[in-house]
Design an enzyme around this catalytic site. Structure first.
Site, PDB file in Angstrom:
ATOM      1  N   HIS A 126      19.149  -4.410   4.585  1.00 29.55           N
ATOM      2  CA  HIS A 126      19.843  -5.748   5.013  1.00 29.55           C
ATOM      3  C   HIS A 126      20.452  -5.464   6.455  1.00 29.55           C
ATOM      4  CE1 HIS A 126      19.277  -7.272   0.964  1.00 29.55           C
ATOM      5  NE2 HIS A 126      18.322  -7.294   1.274  1.00 29.55           N
ATOM      6  N   CYS A 188      22.697 -12.328  28.850  1.00 32.80           N
ATOM      7  CA  CYS A 188      21.568 -13.352  29.162  1.00 32.80           C
ATOM      8  C   CYS A 188      22.278 -14.777  28.565  1.00 32.80           C
ATOM      9  CB  CYS A 188      20.297 -13.226  28.325  1.00 32.80           C
ATOM     10  SG  CYS A 188      20.227 -13.305  26.675  1.00 32.80           S
TER      11      CYS A 188
END
EC number: 2.3.1.286
Length: 278
Positions: A126, A188
């Site tokens: 996970h 970004c």
């Protein structure tokens, strides 16, 4: 499911006897391995939720308030994960691996404690809380760096304290989370997410494939500290059963795979493993 191999055996003796014929064991671990390191688990002895289920990927990405709430609670809870130390379970499994007995350690935990204990052949099914990923450009960064940015953006939250919750969370309720500023990706401007698999997300295919290949190349499977209620972990127990790989479970309370196991021990894992594997 069988009982202990011999009614007079201790749990550690029973596990040692069961493991004796096998040269390479595939180990799957869950939240019960980390509770003695101060990291709470989600489920009770019957496999039921102790608390509200974790936030879903859809809510995290689709609701700004849920996103801010997650990061505010993580801001308070992360230092406890960062400071956590491996306990007897992690250390026993790492030592066992060093002697060549573990083919692969597949963990459902996201705390990195197996690696801190010295385990090397680990698949983090996970993901890991100590990493952060941008959902837009996929840039990766350390969680510690984001913690510093969170502190700088939210100085009024730094003094808050809250009860530790599972997976780096904290029970920080009664606050206006719309006032919590969540940094964006420095590359970004995209949304940042801990590099873990949320509920509602799929485990990356390459991880599942690597784990499946390692299991099929093993002589036996041992589950430690997991109820296996989440399918992403249970499927490996089912795979072992379907391919004729013997399965043992060391977990306090019911698991989803009890009927598939050749041996089930309901005791504190650290003490049993230390005695059985020593």
């Amino acid at each position: 499911m069988s009982a202990l191999p011999n009614p007079t055996d201790s749990p550690a003796d029973a596990l040692r006897e069961w493991l004796a014929p096998f040269r390479r064991v595939f180990v799957l671990t869950g939240a019960g391995c980390s509770t003695n390191s101060g990291i709470p688990d989600y489920r009770d002895a019957d496999g039921q939720w102790k608390r509200t289920p974790p936030v879903t990927y859809q809510a995290f990405t689709g609701d700004a308030r849920v996103n801010a709430r997650y990061w505010a609670r993580s801001f308070i809870g992360w230092p406890r994960i960062d400071d956590a130390k491996p306990n007897g379970v992690h250390l026993a499994l790492a030592d066992w691996e060093s002697r060549g007995a573990v083919s692969m350690l597949l963990t459902q935990n996201v705390d990195g404690l197996h690696q801190r204990a010295g385990s090397r052949h680990v698949i983090d099914l996970h993901g890991r809380l100590d990493g952060v990923v941008c959902l837009q450009c996929r840039a990766e960064s350390p969680r510690a760096a984001l913690q510093a940015r969170l502190a700088e953006a939210n100085p009024d939250w730094a003094h808050l304290d809250a009860t530790t919750a599972p997976d780096g969370d904290a029970d920080l309720d009664g606050h206006d989370f719309t006032r919590f500023t969540v940094p964006v990706c420095e590359a970004c401007g995209g949304m940042l997410k801990p590099d873990v698999v949320f509920f509602g997300e799929n485990v990356p295919k390459d991880r599942a494939v690597r784990a499946g290949e390692a299991l099929k190349a093993s002589d036996a499977m041992l589950v430690v500290g997991s109820s296996l209620m989440v399918y992403s972990g249970f499927r490996f127990a089912r795979m072992a059963h379907e391919t004729g790989i013997p399965l043992a479970i060391l977990n306090r309370g019911r698991t989803r795979a009890d009927e598939l196991a050749a041996l089930k021990i309901e005791e504190e894992a650290g003490a049993v493993l230390s005695a059985a594997l020593g």
